[in-house]
Design an enzyme around this catalytic site. Structure first.
Site, mmCIF file in Angstrom:
data_model
loop_
_atom_site.group_PDB
_atom_site.id
_atom_site.type_symbol
_atom_site.label_atom_id
_atom_site.label_comp_id
_atom_site.label_asym_id
_atom_site.label_seq_id
_atom_site.Cartn_x
_atom_site.Cartn_y
_atom_site.Cartn_z
ATOM 1 N N ASN A 10 0.864 -1.183 0.000
ATOM 2 C CA ASN A 10 0.000 0.000 0.000
ATOM 3 C C ASN A 10 0.900 1.233 0.000
ATOM 4 O OD1 ASN A 10 -1.807 2.047 0.490
ATOM 5 N ND2 ASN A 10 -2.372 1.369 2.556
ATOM 6 N N TRP A 11 0.997 1.862 -1.159
ATOM 7 C CA TRP A 11 1.915 3.008 -1.285
ATOM 8 C C TRP A 11 1.344 4.286 -0.648
ATOM 9 C CZ3 TRP A 11 4.057 2.807 -7.057
ATOM 10 C CH2 TRP A 11 4.678 1.555 -7.257
ATOM 11 N N LYS A 12 0.081 4.228 -0.262
ATOM 12 C CA LYS A 12 -0.593 5.397 0.327
ATOM 13 C C LYS A 12 -0.388 6.633 -0.573
ATOM 14 C CE LYS A 12 0.002 3.304 4.808
ATOM 15 N NZ LYS A 12 -0.086 3.434 6.242
ATOM 16 N N HIS A 96 -9.634 0.484 5.521
ATOM 17 C CA HIS A 96 -8.340 0.836 6.138
ATOM 18 C C HIS A 96 -8.576 1.853 7.261
ATOM 19 C CE1 HIS A 96 -4.238 2.239 6.669
ATOM 20 N NE2 HIS A 96 -3.844 1.156 6.018
ATOM 21 N N GLU A 98 -6.978 4.362 8.159
ATOM 22 C CA GLU A 98 -6.788 5.769 7.779
ATOM 23 C C GLU A 98 -8.032 6.316 7.081
ATOM 24 O OE1 GLU A 98 -3.054 5.333 5.677
ATOM 25 O OE2 GLU A 98 -2.079 4.816 7.567
ATOM 26 N N GLU A 168 -5.209 -5.604 10.834
ATOM 27 C CA GLU A 168 -4.238 -4.524 10.999
ATOM 28 C C GLU A 168 -4.485 -3.796 12.318
ATOM 29 O OE1 GLU A 168 -2.406 -3.143 7.118
ATOM 30 O OE2 GLU A 168 -4.179 -1.912 7.427
ATOM 31 N N GLY A 235 2.789 -1.278 4.382
ATOM 32 C CA GLY A 235 2.792 0.159 4.121
ATOM 33 C C GLY A 235 4.206 0.636 3.865
ATOM 34 N N GLY A 236 4.843 1.182 4.900
ATOM 35 C CA GLY A 236 6.168 1.791 4.767
ATOM 36 C C GLY A 236 7.177 0.963 3.990
HETATM 37 C C1 PEP Z 1 -0.861 -0.048 6.379
HETATM 38 O O1 PEP Z 1 -1.015 1.148 6.319
HETATM 39 O O2 PEP Z 1 -1.722 -0.802 5.918
HETATM 40 C C2 PEP Z 1 0.352 -0.563 7.010
HETATM 41 C C3 PEP Z 1 0.358 -1.817 7.374
HETATM 42 O O3 PEP Z 1 1.388 0.306 7.175
HETATM 43 P P1 PEP Z 1 2.850 -0.022 7.808
HETATM 44 O O4 PEP Z 1 3.341 -1.278 7.150
HETATM 45 O O5 PEP Z 1 3.680 1.169 7.476
HETATM 46 O O6 PEP Z 1 2.642 -0.211 9.267
#
Ligand code: PEP
Length: 252
Positions: A10-12, A96, A98, A168, A235-236
């Site tokens: 997930n590149w956000k 999600h 966010e 998550e 994510g990151g």
């Molecule tokens: C996400 O936003 O779905 C996520 C898992 O982010 P991160 O891996 O950065 O915790």
């Protein structure tokens, strides 16, 4: 454990045109075909670009980070499921934390997006997760059960073929704090038991349940070794090709 393995990046709201080209090209160079489904979820505007780069690779697919709950019409700024499907997108991430937190997405909106996605032939990665306070007061199972009840349990058994669940925990997203493998396993097994009670054992075993929350190349292997963890939503670490590809290879 489902017989499917899946890792989604997930590149956000990260990357511009040239960064997306570089990241995708590196992922293509480093990855190899295996039984792991690799999904890339770039920002909407970069989907055609990334889609063209991965066009010849059947094991890498496109995911979107959001869709409109509406089919089409006068909804300025929105992007429909059909538009994304017509660009070659196969999955959409819904629920999600966010989107729930910053964009006020309620269980009801999320369910209508899930239904929209499935009726448009998009598969869904449905995210659920408890907050830190919930975990500290030991009500995490209740929170997850309510989220699953309001979303996937509203679907038909047939529609469950199009569902991936991502557990998550909100306290683990972007924090560098990962759930311990046993904590994640406990919740994944609990989610699978909810599915089994409602849909039966066979469907419960078919639905991939992936973990998200600070998954990195140095902790993915231990997480993916758990009986009910079928992959990750990243994510990151998905913004670094080497880390992301290492995570896609962290299955035993
Ligand atoms: C996400 O936003 O779905 C996520 C898992 O982010 P991160 O891996 O950065 O915790």
């Amino acid at each position: 454990m489902s017989n499917r393995k899946l890792v989604a990046g997930n590149w956000k709201m990260h990357t511009d045109r040239s960064e997306a080209i570089k990241l995708t090209t590196e992922i293509i160079r480093l990855s190899k075909m295996s039984d792991v489904e690799i999904l890339l979820a770039p920002p909407h505007c970069l989907i055609p670009l990334v889609g063209n780069l991965i066009a010849d690779l059947p094991y890498i697919e496109l995911a979107a980070q959001n869709i409109s709950e509406h089919k089409s019409g006068a909804y300025t700024g929105e992007v429909s499921a059909h538009m994304l499907h017509s660009l070659g997108v196969s999955y959409v991430i819904l629920g999600h934390s966010e989107r729930r937190k910053y964009f006020g997405e309620t269980d009801q909106i999320i369910l209508s997006k899930i239904r929209r996605a499935i009726s448009t032939e998009l598969k869904v990665i449905y995210c659920c997760g408890e907050g830190l306070e919930d975990r500290n007061t030991a009500i995490q199972n209740k929170i997850i059960e309510a989220q699953i009840q309001s979303s996937v349990l509203q679907l038909t058994p047939d529609q469950m073929q199009d569902i991936v669940i991502a557990y998550e925990p909100i306290w683990a997203i972007g924090t560098g704090v990962t759930a311990r493998p046993d904590q994640a396993q406990q919740m994944h097994a609990f989610i699978r038991s909810i599915l089994a009670d409602h849909f039966g054992e066979q469907i419960a075993m078919q639905v991939p349940i992936i973990y998200g929350g600070s998954v990195k190349s140095n902790n993915a292997q231990e997480l993916f070794a758990q009986a009910d963890i079928d992959g990750g939503l990243i994510g990151g670490a998905s913004l670094d090709a080497e880390s992301f590809v290492a995570i896609t290879e962290a299955f035993e």
